[in-house]
Design a protein around this motif. Structure first.
Motif, PDB file in Angstrom:
ATOM      1  N   HIS A 130      16.462 -55.989  79.499  1.00  0.00           N
ATOM      2  CA  HIS A 130      15.886 -54.655  79.310  1.00  0.00           C
ATOM      3  C   HIS A 130      15.762 -53.890  80.621  1.00  0.00           C
ATOM      4  CE1 HIS A 130      15.041 -55.636  75.144  1.00  0.00           C
ATOM      5  NE2 HIS A 130      14.483 -56.756  75.536  1.00  0.00           N
ATOM      6  N   GLU A 270      14.281 -47.539  64.690  1.00  0.00           N
ATOM      7  CA  GLU A 270      13.087 -48.375  64.751  1.00  0.00           C
ATOM      8  C   GLU A 270      13.242 -49.457  65.811  1.00  0.00           C
ATOM      9  OE1 GLU A 270      14.560 -50.995  60.873  1.00  0.00           O
ATOM     10  OE2 GLU A 270      13.126 -49.351  60.619  1.00  0.00           O
ATOM     11  N   SER A 271      12.117 -49.988  66.246  1.00  0.00           N
ATOM     12  CA  SER A 271      12.161 -51.114  67.180  1.00  0.00           C
ATOM     13  C   SER A 271      12.447 -52.398  66.414  1.00  0.00           C
ATOM     14  CB  SER A 271      10.844 -51.232  67.938  1.00  0.00           C
ATOM     15  OG  SER A 271       9.788 -51.493  67.034  1.00  0.00           O
ATOM     16  N   THR A 273      12.238 -56.673  67.285  1.00  0.00           N
ATOM     17  CA  THR A 273      11.841 -57.666  68.292  1.00  0.00           C
ATOM     18  C   THR A 273      12.989 -58.574  68.706  1.00  0.00           C
ATOM     19  OG1 THR A 273      11.069 -59.154  66.529  1.00  0.00           O
ATOM     20  CG2 THR A 273       9.442 -57.691  67.546  1.00  0.00           C
ATOM     21  N   PRO A 278      15.465 -50.904  73.049  1.00  0.00           N
ATOM     22  CA  PRO A 278      14.211 -50.389  72.473  1.00  0.00           C
ATOM     23  C   PRO A 278      14.314 -50.005  71.007  1.00  0.00           C
ATOM     24  CG  PRO A 278      14.664 -49.369  74.603  1.00  0.00           C
ATOM     25  CD  PRO A 278      15.896 -50.127  74.219  1.00  0.00           C
ATOM     26  N   GLU A 279      15.518 -49.562  70.566  1.00  0.00           N
ATOM     27  CA  GLU A 279      15.671 -49.113  69.192  1.00  0.00           C
ATOM     28  C   GLU A 279      16.981 -49.592  68.590  1.00  0.00           C
ATOM     29  OE1 GLU A 279      13.736 -44.877  68.298  1.00  0.00           O
ATOM     30  OE2 GLU A 279      15.173 -44.796  69.952  1.00  0.00           O
TER      31      GLU A 279
END
Length: 595
Positions: A130, A270-271, A273, A278-279
């Motif tokens: 990330h 949407e996120s 996990t 991030p999306e």
């Protein structure tokens, strides 16, 4: 060659007290120690530095660990994390969580370095998935000697060069260089900083700063990373193949051009996990499906054939996307006759990746190097215009064809990799074996179309649009089947009725109802079992119950069906109150998580 210890001491003019005395005394001579340090580094100063020698010249080389550096806000756990790393030579490395003011400095006394030598400093680092906000065109490096405003043989601050992949698996980027005359009192200082834009930055893992003579180059594990952003914006991720040094990229869903992607009636952002980004983009419903991603050719490794892969997962209600009707394509330079690209073609079978996502190949093309243009990949269905839904797109990965994923399982040889709403599909993460559930609508239910006996209703707990509720029957017979070539070979599969009961359920005695699995519809099914009374049901972690109907062995290569049956056709008593979601068919090695 010098033979006496005092002569070798001249080569080892480093203050030997900085090295563990017991370690030094473990060598029979200074000559032996010298040759050892030419091949290996050692830790000194309580493991805050490493030290080695260049075998050819005897020049000294140091790496300052992250703990030896001065890192702005480095002691604040909101901004930096200190952790062990099995690939590092040092006990700890520093991971950047989030800062605006990035300033990292390291210094070493000039008398520790070899005289009459030009030294360069390199930040040694890696990136998290990330990493974001660090543009190589905005970050500067600098080397100062003696901390003078006009450093002796040092260089003014300048933007960073392209980083390199090192043979120890880390990356390095040059911060600057300066000449050490010898005899000076002062320090050699290196700096890595961005203190003007003050944008948020994150995701760099710093092992340290290496200071070595410019005559010494690393043994590269790959090529120079000629990147616009060596720490990429959050719309892309970057990695290198350890074996070849070839560059690999993944374009996030946000980096793609998705037809109607900004319309919340068709796509949801949407996120997730399990994603590195991030999306992700979830397809709600479209007729015109068209997804494109591109990257500049000069970002890719030259003389390399690259392939593009859609990285995705499926929702429980995915429907309408038949692998035989969806196409993939790769174009280079957007020419009608792409350079080494391929025409649009129907998709191959998807694969399960070891990160839990699936991927399907869109095409490939050859990158010569030196071209101006883009490498474009496309995933589309714009002819049938049927309604499609339920794909979650993480992105498009672009990697050399010589690099394959580490498969978590086999190729998914499916007629529809995105299944019609009458079935659901999943893979066991541990084995890659295929699992299916046939919805109630996919089953053959005797009198199922008679509203006096069965009711079809929606159920918020179900993955399917409809479930079947038994109102009243005497003759209870429910069957479900799936082609053998849809299942994983050399696998024992079991079938389970997935159901719930109403408050007024009656006459459903599991000691009188039978289950059976047949393979190939033979009277003596291959590895199947004869009909038998049901075992006790289990509560599943999705809130439904299941009862085992039987099991059978799928060899692979057979033509036929795997059939499961739930029935009571002897007592003929009235039965009611069972709600059938479907029949699940999964390997016997996979158990439910009981509640």
């Amino acid at each position: 060659m010098p033979k006496h210890s005092s002569v070798w001491d001249g080569y080892l003019d480093i203050k030997l007290r900085a090295i563990d005395k017991q370690f030094v005394e473990s060598f029979e001579s200074r000559k032996e120690l010298y040759h050892h340090l030419g091949d290996y580094w050692i830790l000194i100063d309580d493991a805050r530095k490493s030290f080695s020698l260049d075998r050819a010249t005897g020049k000294k080389c140091f790496m300052l660990s992250a703990r030896e550096l001065i890192i702005a806000h480095g002691d604040n756990p909101e901004y930096w994390a200190w952790e062990s790393n099995t690939t590092s030579r040092f006990p700890e490395v520093a991971e950047l969580l989030a800062v605006c003011w990035l300033d990292v400095k390291g210094s070493i006394d000039l008398n520790m370095l070899s005289p009459s030598t030009t030294y360069a400093a390199y930040l040694v680092f890696s990136l998290t998935q990330h990493a974001t906000g660090l543009d190589i065109h905005t970050i500067k490096g600098q080397v100062n000697i003696n901390n003078e405003l006009n450093p002796i043989e040092g260089e003014p601050a300048k933007y960073l060069e392209d980083p390199m992949l090192r043979d120890d698996g880390w990356m390095e980027v040059k911060l600057g260089q300066g000449f050490v005359e010898g005899g000076e009192t002062g320090v050699f200082e290196a700096r890595f900083f961005e203190i003007e834009l003050l944008n948020w930055k994150s995701g760099v893992i710093i092992e340290g700063i290496e200071i070595r003579p410019t005559s010494i180059s690393i043994t590269p594990a790959g090529e120079t990373l000629q990147l616009t952003n060596f720490i990429l914006p959050h719309e892309q991720s970057f990695s290198l193949d350890r074996a070849t040094g070839k560059k690999c990229f993944m374009l996030s869903a946000r980096e793609l051009i998705i037809a109607h992607g900004d319309n919340p009636e068709y796509w949801a952002w949407e996120s997730n996990t399990t994603s590195r980004f991030p999306e992700v983009a979830e397809l709600l419903a479209v007729c015109w499906l068209d997804v494109k991603g591109s990257i500049d050719l000069n970002m890719l490794s030259p003389s390399t054939t690259y392939a593009a892969y859609l990285v995705f997962s499926l929702t429980q209600h995915a429907t309408g996307l038949d692998i035989h009707t969806i196409k993939g394509q790769v174009n280079i330079n957007n020419e009608l006759n792409p350079i080494e690209g391929e025409p649009a073609k129907y998709l191959e079978d998807p694969m399960l990746r070891d990160d839990g996502w699936m991927e399907v190949k869109l095409g490939q093309g050859f990158v010569e190097g030196g071209e101006t243009g883009v490498f474009e990949a496309r995933f589309f269905e714009i002819e049938l215009l049927n309604w499609k839904s339920g794909v979650i797109i993480e992105g498009i990965e672009i990697r050399p064809t010589s690099i394959s994923i580490t498969p978590a399982g086999e190729t998914l040889q499916l007629t529809n990799f995105i299944l019609p709403h009458e079935q659901s599909f999943s893979l066991d993460r541990a084995t890659g074996k295929k699992c299916f559930m046939l919805s109630a609508r996919e089953l053959i239910i005797v009198h199922g179309d008679n509203p006096k006996y069965w009711a079809w209703k929606s159920n918020t707990k179900s993955r399917f649009p409809e479930v079947a509720k038994l109102l009243a029957v005497c003759w209870l017979d429910v069957k479900g089947s799936i082609d053998l070539n849809m299942l994983s070979p050399s696998t024992t599969y079991a079938a389970y009725l997935v159901f719930s009961l109403t408050h007024r359920a009656i006459a459903l005695d599991f000691h009188t109802i039978k289950g059976q699995v047949s393979i190939n519809n033979e009277l003596n099914p291959m590895e199947g079992e004869p009909a038998k009374y049901l075992e006790d049901p289990m509560l599943r972690d999705d809130g439904w119950m299941e009862v085992k109907l039987g099991q059978g062995f799928v060899e692979g290569g057979e033509i036929g069906v795997f059939e499961a049956r739930f029935f009571e056709i002897e007592l003929l008593n009235w039965k009611s109150g069972i709600i059938i979601e479907g029949i699940e068919i999964r390997p016997t090695s996979i158990g439910i998580t009981p509640i």
